[in-house]
Structures are given as C-alpha cells and as structure tokens.
Design an enzyme around this catalytic site. Sequence first.
Site, PDB file in Angstrom:
ATOM      1  N   ARG A 148      64.450  24.715  18.089  1.00 20.70           N
ATOM      2  CA  ARG A 148      64.516  23.527  17.254  1.00 20.70           C
ATOM      3  C   ARG A 148      65.791  23.542  16.418  1.00 20.70           C
ATOM      4  O   ARG A 148      66.392  24.582  16.181  1.00 20.70           O
ATOM      5  CB  ARG A 148      63.277  23.429  16.358  1.00 20.70           C
ATOM      6  CG  ARG A 148      61.996  23.180  17.135  1.00 20.70           C
ATOM      7  CD  ARG A 148      60.788  23.068  16.215  1.00 20.70           C
ATOM      8  NE  ARG A 148      59.606  22.648  16.960  1.00 20.70           N
ATOM      9  CZ  ARG A 148      58.776  23.479  17.579  1.00 20.70           C
ATOM     10  NH1 ARG A 148      59.024  24.781  17.534  1.00 20.70           N
ATOM     11  NH2 ARG A 148      57.728  23.036  18.235  1.00 20.70           N
ATOM     12  N   LYS A 190      57.457  26.286  13.687  1.00 20.23           N
ATOM     13  CA  LYS A 190      56.590  25.151  13.357  1.00 20.23           C
ATOM     14  C   LYS A 190      55.124  25.532  13.445  1.00 20.23           C
ATOM     15  O   LYS A 190      54.304  25.121  12.616  1.00 20.23           O
ATOM     16  CB  LYS A 190      56.890  23.983  14.297  1.00 20.23           C
ATOM     17  CG  LYS A 190      56.157  22.703  13.949  1.00 20.23           C
ATOM     18  CD  LYS A 190      56.585  21.564  14.842  1.00 20.23           C
ATOM     19  CE  LYS A 190      55.861  20.273  14.472  1.00 20.23           C
ATOM     20  NZ  LYS A 190      56.258  19.147  15.352  1.00 20.23           N
ATOM     21  N   HIS A 250      66.423  16.448  18.650  1.00 18.48           N
ATOM     22  CA  HIS A 250      65.207  17.101  19.130  1.00 18.48           C
ATOM     23  C   HIS A 250      65.013  16.910  20.635  1.00 18.48           C
ATOM     24  O   HIS A 250      64.322  17.708  21.281  1.00 18.48           O
ATOM     25  CB  HIS A 250      63.976  16.564  18.387  1.00 18.48           C
ATOM     26  CG  HIS A 250      62.730  17.340  18.668  1.00 18.48           C
ATOM     27  ND1 HIS A 250      62.510  18.616  18.177  1.00 18.48           N
ATOM     28  CD2 HIS A 250      61.641  17.041  19.414  1.00 18.48           C
ATOM     29  CE1 HIS A 250      61.342  19.059  18.608  1.00 18.48           C
ATOM     30  NE2 HIS A 250      60.787  18.125  19.353  1.00 18.48           N
ATOM     31  N   ARG A 297      65.610  19.768  23.028  1.00 15.65           N
ATOM     32  CA  ARG A 297      64.470  20.645  23.345  1.00 15.65           C
ATOM     33  C   ARG A 297      63.679  20.077  24.516  1.00 15.65           C
ATOM     34  O   ARG A 297      63.247  20.820  25.399  1.00 15.65           O
ATOM     35  CB  ARG A 297      63.584  20.791  22.104  1.00 15.65           C
ATOM     36  CG  ARG A 297      62.356  21.678  22.268  1.00 15.65           C
ATOM     37  CD  ARG A 297      61.722  21.914  20.900  1.00 15.65           C
ATOM     38  NE  ARG A 297      60.390  22.483  20.953  1.00 15.65           N
ATOM     39  CZ  ARG A 297      60.120  23.778  21.065  1.00 15.65           C
ATOM     40  NH1 ARG A 297      61.110  24.655  21.176  1.00 15.65           N
ATOM     41  NH2 ARG A 297      58.875  24.216  21.070  1.00 15.65           N
ATOM     42  N   TRP A 334      54.980  26.773  21.706  1.00 15.15           N
ATOM     43  CA  TRP A 334      53.995  25.718  21.445  1.00 15.15           C
ATOM     44  C   TRP A 334      52.630  26.358  21.213  1.00 15.15           C
ATOM     45  O   TRP A 334      52.266  27.336  21.866  1.00 15.15           O
ATOM     46  CB  TRP A 334      53.930  24.751  22.611  1.00 15.15           C
ATOM     47  CG  TRP A 334      55.040  23.746  22.616  1.00 15.15           C
ATOM     48  CD1 TRP A 334      55.167  22.646  21.824  1.00 15.15           C
ATOM     49  CD2 TRP A 334      56.194  23.752  23.475  1.00 15.15           C
ATOM     50  NE1 TRP A 334      56.330  21.960  22.129  1.00 15.15           N
ATOM     51  CE2 TRP A 334      56.975  22.609  23.134  1.00 15.15           C
ATOM     52  CE3 TRP A 334      56.651  24.597  24.493  1.00 15.15           C
ATOM     53  CZ2 TRP A 334      58.180  22.300  23.774  1.00 15.15           C
ATOM     54  CZ3 TRP A 334      57.842  24.293  25.122  1.00 15.15           C
ATOM     55  CH2 TRP A 334      58.595  23.156  24.767  1.00 15.15           C
ATOM     56  N   TYR A 352      55.282  17.506  30.167  1.00 18.40           N
ATOM     57  CA  TYR A 352      56.370  17.851  31.086  1.00 18.40           C
ATOM     58  C   TYR A 352      55.870  18.093  32.510  1.00 18.40           C
ATOM     59  O   TYR A 352      56.664  18.224  33.432  1.00 18.40           O
ATOM     60  CB  TYR A 352      57.090  19.119  30.608  1.00 18.40           C
ATOM     61  CG  TYR A 352      57.645  19.017  29.205  1.00 18.40           C
ATOM     62  CD1 TYR A 352      58.741  18.218  28.918  1.00 18.40           C
ATOM     63  CD2 TYR A 352      57.063  19.722  28.153  1.00 18.40           C
ATOM     64  CE1 TYR A 352      59.252  18.125  27.628  1.00 18.40           C
ATOM     65  CE2 TYR A 352      57.564  19.635  26.859  1.00 18.40           C
ATOM     66  CZ  TYR A 352      58.654  18.831  26.605  1.00 18.40           C
ATOM     67  OH  TYR A 352      59.151  18.743  25.330  1.00 18.40           O
TER      68      TYR A 352
END
Length: 342
Positions: A185, A212, A271, A274, A297, A306
């Site tokens: 990020r 995050k 972003h 990414r 994640w 994805y």
Amino acid sequence: MSLVLRNGIWHIDFCTASGKRIRRTTGTNCKNKALELHDKLKHEYWRVERMQEVPNKTWDEAAKRWLLEMQHKKDLRKDASKLKILSSFRGLYLKDMNRNFIMETINNLQCGSATKNRYIALVRAILRKAEREWDWLDKAPFLKQFKEPKKRVRWLTKDEAERLIEALPETIAEMVRFSLATGLRKSNVLFLEWSQIDLKHKVAWIHADQAKAEKPIGVALNRLAMDVLERQWKKHPRRVFTNKGVPVKVVSSTTWSRALIKAGIEDFRWHDLRHTWASWLVQAGVPIRDLQEMGGWETVAMVQKYAHLAPFHLHKHAALLDTKMTHDQVLVNQNAICSEQK
C-alpha cells in the site's frame, strides 16, 4: 463526597450500590462544578441500578466517549471528521434516534453510496456500544446499508504501466516500480525504512501496526523490487525513498494527474497499483489463497474479485463442449451420408 484533586483538576471516584467503581475526570478546577457533576453521576447510576432506568444520554456524549475509547484506531481522525458532518444528531437523546431519522439524514449527504455506508457503519458501531457495553440504550436501531454499484477492478497493462513510469519524476517512478513489484500500500512504500528490509535474504517486513489488517506481513522481494532497493541504497540512513536526500512524505496529486494525462491513462488511483500487482499475479497463475497471504488480506473473500482474471483452470471443463460438438457433428455427417446412399 469522592472528589480527588490531581494536577489542579478534580476527579470523581466512587462506588455504585452494586460495587462498580466509577472513576473519571471532571475536566474542571472548580470544586463546586465538580461536586455538581459528581452528584449528578451518582444519582444516575443509582436510578439505573435500583430503578432499572436507562440513563438519558445524548448523541454528543456517545460520540465523545467513542473517540476517547477508540484512541487505538488508525483512522480515528476520519471518525472525528464524520461526526462533525453529522451535525443533525447534535443534542439529540439516544433514545429518540430512530432508524428512519438516521437513514434519512445520511441519505441526504452529498456523497456516493459507498461513502454513505461508512457513515452508517460508524453510527451503528456507536449505538451498539451504547446498547451492549455502556448500558445507555435499550436497543440500537437496525441500520441497513445502501446498495453499492459493483465496480470493475482497475488495473494496468504492462505497456500502460511503462508509460506511467516514464511520465513520472524519477523518485515517484521508483516508488511506482516498487509498488508494482510488491503490491504494498501507498503508506507502506512512502514510509518504508531500511530496518524493515533484509537485502541478503530478499525479504521485507510490514509490522502489524503498519498493516491495514493489523497483522504483520512478510514480503518476498523479487528481482524488480531488489533492483529498486539497490538504486536507493545509501541515499538516506533510515528511509528508503527520498528526493535529493530528503525522505518523501507525500505524492503530489498534481504530479500524479499530469503523469496520467501524459501517459494517456484515465480513472487510475495510486491504490490501483496494488490492484494491478494482484491482477498480474493471478493472470500468471498464482492461486487466490497464495495471493491472499502475499498481500496480507484478512480473508480470502477480499481477493475473490481477482478470480475472474484467471479462468485457466476451467479450460478442461470448457473443452468438454469441443468433444460433444465434434461427436454431434460426426453423427450429422454420418446421417447425411446414409441419406445420400438411400
């Protein structure tokens, strides 16, 4: 009376009828005002415990307590900003805040459905605290989120990425190269330090307080990432990305916009680098669960967007139609030959 003077400010300290200890600052150096607040609180707690009453608390009190208790949140400033915008709630008692009023107020905000849903999430969290932890509310209203339009994953082709890099100043271009190579990020790249990197073993670490999902991430550094780091080596004793020896703290939106125009690229945020990294890996055959671990994640559901980019494992199933259609065509041809012979 249970008032204690500390550093010139009066503090309340007493036990309720059930034995619960109440301690808080009055925020004043005036003993009379502190005593008034003390008596008010003690009376409220008595009525709650003995008369089973819910204290008559306002939204302002709930919002203030939320901000005090959630000091650990990374985006607490965003919460504070949202609370300022929700000025229609000021002065209202929690018991009077019904679902229709809350939803109508948020719906009237000049923003998209996704942003409105963030306001709903914040209000819901505060009201649930008031109900389940603070005993300030009998029951929090049910707040349904607005329907958000589904957006395509925005990613660049290799040619577009090269054009963007060429259009950027070298320092920012290096950061973009590193982002495309690692999927990190923006903040993780901006504030990356040499102490987080092991060049010998080609590994970088993002600490839990920098991630995050608040979980540490181990980053395997590929050749592209290593090339960038080698070019940045010894430019600064602590930080990786610098401009003329000064650590980069922000990427100018003007610089970014001009580079996009020059590269002929529209609707692309930082972003999305990414997203590009993830899309390229999936198209190269990386399994979704491995991608989840690489990108840090929290759940596999977060990377399912994805999955459609790599339908290669479905080829064997799609090929069944080739066999079926070929077989059917053979039968048609045979029937045609039989008809001609007759």
